[in-house]
Design an enzyme around this catalytic site. Structure first.
Site, PDB file in Angstrom:
ATOM      1  CG  MET A 180      63.274  86.380  47.637  1.00  0.00           C
ATOM      2  SD  MET A 180      62.237  86.579  46.155  1.00  0.00           S
ATOM      3  CE  MET A 180      60.644  86.993  46.919  1.00  0.00           C
ATOM      4  CG  MET A 181      68.927  89.184  51.583  1.00  0.00           C
ATOM      5  SD  MET A 181      68.466  89.570  53.299  1.00  0.00           S
ATOM      6  CE  MET A 181      69.383  91.089  53.567  1.00  0.00           C
ATOM      7  CD  GLN A 237      65.898  82.900  55.595  1.00  0.00           C
ATOM      8  OE1 GLN A 237      66.370  83.852  54.997  1.00  0.00           O
ATOM      9  NE2 GLN A 237      65.669  81.723  55.021  1.00  0.00           N
ATOM     10  CB  CYS A 283      72.163  82.928  52.054  1.00  0.00           C
ATOM     11  SG  CYS A 283      72.813  84.446  51.329  1.00  0.00           S
ATOM     12  CE  LYS A 288      64.093  79.222  50.837  1.00  0.00           C
ATOM     13  NZ  LYS A 288      65.297  79.230  50.003  1.00  0.00           N
ATOM     14  CG  ASN A 324      62.677  78.012  47.210  1.00  0.00           C
ATOM     15  OD1 ASN A 324      63.818  78.365  47.476  1.00  0.00           O
ATOM     16  ND2 ASN A 324      61.842  78.785  46.539  1.00  0.00           N
ATOM     17  N   GLY A 345      62.416  77.720  41.110  1.00  0.00           N
ATOM     18  CA  GLY A 345      61.955  77.605  39.730  1.00  0.00           C
ATOM     19  C   GLY A 345      60.466  77.502  39.518  1.00  0.00           C
ATOM     20  N   GLY A 401      59.548  82.276  44.991  1.00  0.00           N
ATOM     21  CA  GLY A 401      60.334  83.469  45.268  1.00  0.00           C
ATOM     22  C   GLY A 401      60.151  84.555  44.239  1.00  0.00           C
ATOM     23  NE  ARG A 402      64.994  84.181  41.223  1.00  0.00           N
ATOM     24  CZ  ARG A 402      65.772  83.528  40.382  1.00  0.00           C
ATOM     25  NH1 ARG A 402      66.428  84.186  39.446  1.00  0.00           N
ATOM     26  NH2 ARG A 402      65.909  82.221  40.460  1.00  0.00           N
TER      27      ARG A 402
END
Length: 335
Positions: free
Chosen positions: A20-21, A73, A103, A142, A214, A216, A236-237
């Site tokens: 994640m950027m 990545q 992305c 990915k 990946n 949710g 992720g988040r």
């Protein structure tokens, strides 16, 4: 390419934290290691141009040994440049190199990077083949389940089959389409509906490939449920905003002891790393911003966040600011 389960990246892949950027920096990854030793960690996406022509490389590739197993990545589409970067990744000690085909931002589209590459499976296949020839660490992809009007399983199938024929054995699939026209990158993280079933069907059609899911996932129960259908999960988040989620990853998903039994234990375990980074010249807020969600829902958690937000950015802020913030937490909190 090394595809044995004994390889560090392959052995760890059951659960990973998504690249994640601005979030999965070296400091976040070191913090994550106070909560899970086993999860596979990913860098932010690094473009081939930045890696080959930017300087110094330490800015893009630097990491602490505690971060292993660790994957780099890459964003790019030129097979030669990606191959050169894969060799650099191996030389720097990374355990995996991953190609970003997910992305959706305009900036990367203009350079033929990210999700737009799903419309060019032959180009991705050529890149993967070149990367594998240049490095012995796993080369993985990915991607999304599709882009724009690609709305059938056949489009994802064609992409995966083409890239797999070039030698890629591992795909992590974000189970949302990317709308390159009409949605912003932020909207692309939430607006397109999740379609786990498409990823499940992909795995059923390709039992010999490693297919990860990946998108949710918010609980380890959900992760464990998906692991009945796919080979791995990537979070992720939620892993960033609610880091205590990671505290039971090792025991729940790997059958090993967790590094920290309490949140305060993890916070204190991160303290020597903060001190080291400060000695290297890092600013306190750049390191501690990744800890802000650790005490979410705990007595004093809001005061912890507020103290860091108001003081960690100040010139000369040191370890005492972090210690003072921890003092706002009323009591160590277990899961």
């Amino acid at each position: 390419m090394n595809t044995t389960a004994a390889h560090p990246a392959n052995a760890a892949r059951r659960f990973s934290i998504a690249p994640m950027m601005d979030w999965t920096t070296r400091d976040y990854r070191a913090f994550a290691r106070t909560l899970t030793r086993r999860a596979l960690l990913y860098t932010e996406m690094v473009t081939t141009g930045a890696l080959l022509y930017g300087s110094p490389r330490e800015r893009f590739l630097g990491y602490d040994a505690v971060e292993h197993p660790l994957a780099l990545q890459l964003g790019g589409s030129d097979a030669g440049e990606l191959a050169e970067c894969a060799a650099v990744a191996e030389a720097w000690g990374y355990d995996e190199v991953n190609l970003n085909v997910g992305c959706p931002s305009d900036r990367v589209q203009n350079n033929l990077i990210g999700a737009c590459l799903m419309a060019h499976p032959e180009k991705v296949a050529a890149a993967v083949k070149a990367m594998q020839a240049a490095a012995s660490i796993p080369v993985t992809v990915k991607c999304r389940i599709g882009i724009d009007d690609q709305d059938e399983d056949a489009d994802l199938e064609r992409f995966v089959s083409t890239v797999a024929d070039a030698g890629c054995r591992t795909f992590t699939v974000h189970a949302r389409k990317a709308w390159l026209q009409g949605l912003s990158p932020k909207q692309n993280r939430d607006v397109p509906p999740l379609n786990y079933a498409r990823v499940h069907r992909l795995k059923m059609r390709h039992p010999a490939l490693h297919i990860g899911l990946n998108g949710g996932l918010k609980t380890l129960d959900a992760c464990a449920d998906e692991l009945e259908r796919v080979d791995s999960v990537m979070v992720g988040r939620e892993a960033y905003q609610n880091p205590w989620l990671l505290a039971e990853v090792d025991s729940r998903l790997y059958g090993e002891a967790n590094p920290a039994a309490e949140r305060m234990e993890a916070a204190l375990a991160f303290r020597p790393y903060i001190a080291k980074r400060l000695a290297e010249g890092a600013r306190l807020n750049h390191v501690t911003r990744h800890t802000l969600g650790l005490f979410q829902g705990c007595p004093g958690g809001r005061q912890f966040r507020r103290h860091l937000a108001e003081n960690a950015h100040r010139e000369g802020a040191g370890l005492s600011v972090y210690d003072d913030a921890l003092g706002r937490v009323k009591a160590p909190a277990a899961a």
